[in-house]
Design an enzyme around this catalytic site. Structure first.
Site, mmCIF file in Angstrom:
data_model
loop_
_atom_site.group_PDB
_atom_site.id
_atom_site.type_symbol
_atom_site.label_atom_id
_atom_site.label_comp_id
_atom_site.label_asym_id
_atom_site.label_seq_id
_atom_site.Cartn_x
_atom_site.Cartn_y
_atom_site.Cartn_z
ATOM 1 C CE1 TYR A 268 -0.935 -7.787 0.054
ATOM 2 C CE2 TYR A 268 -1.547 -6.427 2.027
ATOM 3 C CZ TYR A 268 -2.114 -7.308 0.891
ATOM 4 O OH TYR A 268 -3.358 -7.261 0.799
ATOM 5 C CB SER B 105 -4.668 -3.834 1.500
ATOM 6 O OG SER B 105 -4.510 -4.096 2.892
#
Ligand SMILES: NC(=O)c1ccc[n+]([C@@H]2O[C@H](COP(=O)([O-])OP(=O)(O)OC[C@H]3O[C@@H](n4cnc5c(N)ncnc54)[C@H](OP(=O)(O)O)[C@@H]3O)[C@@H](O)[C@H]2O)c1
Ligand SMILES: *[C@@H]1O[C@H](CO)[C@@H](O)[C@H](O)[C@H]1NC(C)=O
Length: 364
Positions: free
Chosen positions: A229, A216
């Site tokens: 995350y 990401s």
């Protein structure tokens, strides 16, 4: 492959750079720089040459179309994807199938009759093989390896690719998240990637194939309220980089995909998730944390997060195209950033400027 919005961003930067250069050159920059050059014993005109060369390189970078790098034939190639129930995984399974790959679509909820698995199965294609795969379960991974081995046309030639896509997300400040939350996210995003990769590497090495890990933009830059995350995705980046170096001698290529904000296009984090998680976080927070932060501040964070999960690209094709390139190009890139202009610039600034300046711009 090109994202139109991204190109717009780069072109705007080019125009800006040209303007700044024109102004600077007109306002005595050359004299100043030449003076400095002389001071340090360089030839006077090397400065101007340097500026022109830099400008020329940037123009090339912006204006040049991507060089054709050639593609491998995909017809005889098999690829395993994890997390195909929804989102990128589901769309990618269909996309790769449509362009000729044989797809092993790992679904978390196949045995539970999940919608995604059922829809993929209903295609009734020999080259779309749906299997049960929970990436946190060693047992299911072992069964998946067996399933893939049995279903390869020529098992001795190995498996061409794996795409570690399964992922979960949470939001919440460090003082609100429980350690269990950190572990839960890491178990899927990080340890899931490590487990699946280790289990399939013998087959991948045999094929001199590809490992594609979906990290990401938050694997490269931090963001408040996203530590659960972020740490899992930073770790996926590190794992991929080590693996790439080790796999070099085997002819296996390892690519990382760093999508920006496609939240609204998938099921990764919905407004409903945010509301549910928020209730949980507040209830479980200690008294001192509740008191110091205050309900009002907390509520404001929820509003910000809810607007974030409703933003971003709704069209996943930039991500699908980049994963396809990583699997099928003869010379895949190391990193892909399918991204909108805002996050593309933010990532460049976050990763290239000193943290104190970057944080002053974006966080404060
Ligand atoms: N969307 C974005 O903006 C974005 C940006 C950057 C990176 N990513 C990454 O892209 C990947 C795909 O996410 P997405 O956006 O497509 O979200 P998604 O729609 O939620 O897809 C992720 C899939 O993984 C599944 N999954 C969860 N736990 C699993 C497990 N233990 N084993 C196997 N599968 C599991 C999920 O199933 P359930 O729904 O049943 O949990 C879901 O179907 C993730 O790694 C994510 O971090 C997404
Ligand atoms: C996935 O596997 C883990 C560990 O084996 C288990 O705790 C979890 O409930 C499983 N998830 C699903 C949706 O089956």
């Amino acid at each position: 492959m090109a994202v139109p919005a991204l190109h717009f961003g780069r072109k705007s930067l080019l125009v800006l750079l040209s303007l700044v250069l024109t102004l600077a050159l007109g306002m005595g920059l050359p004299e100043g720089l030449s003076f400095l050059a002389r001071l340090f014993g360089f030839a006077e005109n090397s400065v101007i040459h340097g500026i022109v060369l830099l400008y020329f390189l940037y123009v090339l970078y912006v204006a040049m179309p991507a060089l054709p790098r050639g593609t491998v034939p995909v017809e005889d190639k098999h690829v395993l994807i994890t997390g195909c129930d929804t989102g990128f995984g589901f769309a990618l399974a269909k996309h790769l199938h449509a362009i000729g790959f044989t797809v092993f679509a790992g679904c978390l909820l196949k045995d539970k009759g999940g919608d995604g698995a059922r829809e993929l199965q209903s295609m009734q294609s020999d080259s779309m093989k749906v299997l049960q795969l929970n990436v946190t379960s060693d047992e299911e991974i072992t069964q998946a390896v067996e399933f893939v081995r049995k279903n390869l046309k020529e098992p001795q030639r190995g498996l061409w690719g794996i795409v570690n896509n399964a992922g979960v997300s949470k939001f919440g400040g460090v003082e609100f998240e429980s350690l269990d939350n950190y572990k839960e996210v890491a178990d899927v995003n990080l340890w899931g990637t490590v487990r699946v990769t280790k289990a399939f590497l013998p087959l991948i090495r045999r094929a001199k194939g590809r490992v594609v890990n979906i990290a990401s933009m938050l694997g490269r830059m931090a963001s408040p309220s996203r530590s659960c995350y972020c740490i899992s995705k930073y770790a996926v980046e590190a794992f991929s980089d080590c693996l790439r170096q080790e796999m070099y001698q085997w002819g296996v290529k390892v690519a990382v995909i760093e999508p920006s904000n496609f939240i609204a296009a998938t099921r990764i984090l919905t407004q409903e998730d945010v509301e549910n998680q928020a209730d949980e976080l507040w209830k479980k927070a200690s008294e001192i944390v509740q008191e110091d932060y205050g309900k009002e501040y907390f509520a404001h964070q929820i509003v910000l997060m809810k607007s974030f999960v409703n933003s971003g690209f709704k069209d996943m094709s930039p991500v699908l195209n980049d994963i396809t390139d990583a699997l099928s190009s003869k010379l895949p890139y190391t990193r892909y950033n399918p991204s909108d202009t805002y996050w593309w610039i933010r990532l460049k600034i976050m990763t290239h400027l000193p943290a104190s300046i970057a944080n002053w711009i974006y966080i404060r």
